[in-house]
Write a protein that holds these residues in place. Structure first.
Motif, PDB file in Angstrom:
ATOM      1  N   ARG A 183       0.839  -1.193   0.000  1.00 43.00           N
ATOM      2  CA  ARG A 183       0.000   0.000   0.000  1.00 43.00           C
ATOM      3  C   ARG A 183       0.873   1.242   0.000  1.00 43.00           C
ATOM      4  O   ARG A 183       1.887   1.300   0.695  1.00 43.00           O
ATOM      5  N   LYS A 185       1.136   5.809  -1.383  1.00 38.92           N
ATOM      6  CA  LYS A 185       0.500   7.073  -1.762  1.00 38.92           C
ATOM      7  C   LYS A 185       1.341   7.723  -2.861  1.00 38.92           C
ATOM      8  O   LYS A 185       2.514   7.394  -3.054  1.00 38.92           O
ATOM      9  N   TRP A 186       0.699   8.660  -3.560  1.00 41.22           N
ATOM     10  CA  TRP A 186       1.420   9.428  -4.568  1.00 41.22           C
ATOM     11  C   TRP A 186       2.219  10.545  -3.900  1.00 41.22           C
ATOM     12  O   TRP A 186       1.737  11.203  -2.981  1.00 41.22           O
ATOM     13  N   GLN A 187       3.440  10.751  -4.381  1.00 41.00           N
ATOM     14  CA  GLN A 187       4.277  11.854  -3.921  1.00 41.00           C
ATOM     15  C   GLN A 187       4.969  12.434  -5.153  1.00 41.00           C
ATOM     16  O   GLN A 187       5.934  11.865  -5.657  1.00 41.00           O
ATOM     17  N   GLU A 207      -5.669   5.163   4.058  1.00 44.03           N
ATOM     18  CA  GLU A 207      -4.775   6.205   3.541  1.00 44.03           C
ATOM     19  C   GLU A 207      -4.244   5.874   2.155  1.00 44.03           C
ATOM     20  O   GLU A 207      -3.772   6.748   1.434  1.00 44.03           O
ATOM     21  N   ALA A 208      -4.301   4.611   1.765  1.00 41.04           N
ATOM     22  CA  ALA A 208      -3.646   4.170   0.530  1.00 41.04           C
ATOM     23  C   ALA A 208      -4.316   4.752  -0.707  1.00 41.04           C
ATOM     24  O   ALA A 208      -5.540   4.813  -0.798  1.00 41.04           O
ATOM     25  N   GLU A 209      -3.503   5.153  -1.661  1.00 40.97           N
ATOM     26  CA  GLU A 209      -3.971   5.645  -2.959  1.00 40.97           C
ATOM     27  C   GLU A 209      -3.569   4.715  -4.104  1.00 40.97           C
ATOM     28  O   GLU A 209      -4.040   4.887  -5.227  1.00 40.97           O
ATOM     29  N   LEU A 210      -2.723   3.727  -3.787  1.00 43.33           N
ATOM     30  CA  LEU A 210      -2.212   2.850  -4.839  1.00 43.33           C
ATOM     31  C   LEU A 210      -1.653   1.579  -4.212  1.00 43.33           C
ATOM     32  O   LEU A 210      -1.410   1.500  -3.010  1.00 43.33           O
ATOM     33  N   PRO A 231      -3.409   2.024  -9.418  1.00 42.97           N
ATOM     34  CA  PRO A 231      -4.045   3.159  -8.745  1.00 42.97           C
ATOM     35  C   PRO A 231      -5.368   2.737  -8.085  1.00 42.97           C
ATOM     36  O   PRO A 231      -6.123   1.939  -8.639  1.00 42.97           O
ATOM     37  N   LEU A 232      -5.627   3.304  -6.910  1.00 38.73           N
ATOM     38  CA  LEU A 232      -6.868   3.016  -6.194  1.00 38.73           C
ATOM     39  C   LEU A 232      -7.833   4.180  -6.227  1.00 38.73           C
ATOM     40  O   LEU A 232      -8.997   4.025  -5.847  1.00 38.73           O
ATOM     41  N   THR A 233      -7.382   5.347  -6.661  1.00 36.17           N
ATOM     42  CA  THR A 233      -8.228   6.534  -6.673  1.00 36.17           C
ATOM     43  C   THR A 233      -8.208   7.154  -8.070  1.00 36.17           C
ATOM     44  O   THR A 233      -7.327   6.860  -8.880  1.00 36.17           O
TER      45      THR A 233
END
Length: 233
Positions: A183, A185-187, A207-210, A231-233
């Motif tokens: 899990r 996130k994008w940065q 919190e995960a986005e990907l 991607p999750l979002t």
């Protein structure tokens, strides 16, 4: 458009069966031995945008006769999704109950992390999918297996998850003997793994986005290397 006929498919009907004596409805836990039943609502929300009809069987205790009755009712649907009870403990009853009902088990346990206890088979005309009970495991296996199954039954010609490639925002350790779905996130258009990867850490899953896919038995990866990302979002 002048067409007299159209090819159609019915919405797959999905039964969701959450198992476990320890589960209680959110807000009703009275002690440390009780766990709010979050997986069912999570899965219903996960499938909300898909062309499905959901039948929620709620919480089913770890008693063979009660679970058997729920499975018997659910076999009239297209997909039976059980959550929990798919491992090897004394109270993991999903596999024996499905077998006793006449199910043909196609596979049980797969080499991915999280999600090893995943089970799949058929019961009559229904497809049975047994998801693990830990939230991250249930989410990841639903993303990788249940969602593509629904897409396939709905007529999608390309139902498999669509991964992209993106650079890593941080170093990652060597992967183990199972394919890993980390899990993150994008940065700044790069994928950053989250610090906490416990399968039970629902707050970090939120919190995960990907998901970062790490093939099995790979050496450590450096920041800047490209990886497969879902991607999750």
């Amino acid at each position: 458009g002048g067409h007299g006929e159209a090819t159609v498919r019915h919405k797959p009907k999905v039964a969701i069966v959450s198992t476990g004596d320890e589960l209680v409805l959110p807000g009703l836990a009275t002690g440390p031995a009780q766990i709010p039943a979050s997986n069912g609502p999570m899965l219903i929300a996960q499938l909300a945008g898909l062309p499905v009809e959901i039948v929620d069987y709620g919480i089913v205790p770890d008693k063979e006769e009660i679970l058997s009755a729920a499975i018997e009712q659910a076999r009239a649907t297209d997909i039976i999704v059980t959550i929990g009870g798919a491992s090897v403990g004394d109270r993991d009853l999903v596999l024996p109950v499905l077998k006793a009902a006449g199910a043909k088990i196609e596979f049980w346990r797969i080499a991915i992390k999280p999600g090893k206890p995943l089970m799949a088979g058929t019961l009559g005309n229904a497809i049975a999918l047994g998801l693990p009970g830990n939230p991250a495991s249930a989410f990841v296996t639903a993303k990788l297996f249940l969602e593509p199954l629904i897409a396939h039954l709905s007529g999608d010609a390309d139902p498999l998850p669509r991964f992209i490639r993106a650079p890593l925002a941080a170093d990652m350790p060597a992967s183990g003997e199972r394919e890993e779905y980390v899990r993150g996130k994008w940065q700044n258009s790069a994928a950053k793994p989250l610090d906490q990867q416990s399968s039970a850490a629902l707050f970090m899953l939120a919190e995960a986005e990907l998901l970062i896919r790490r093939p099995a038995c790979r050496p450590p990866a450096k920041a800047g290397e490209t990886a497969e990302i879902l991607p999750l979002t």
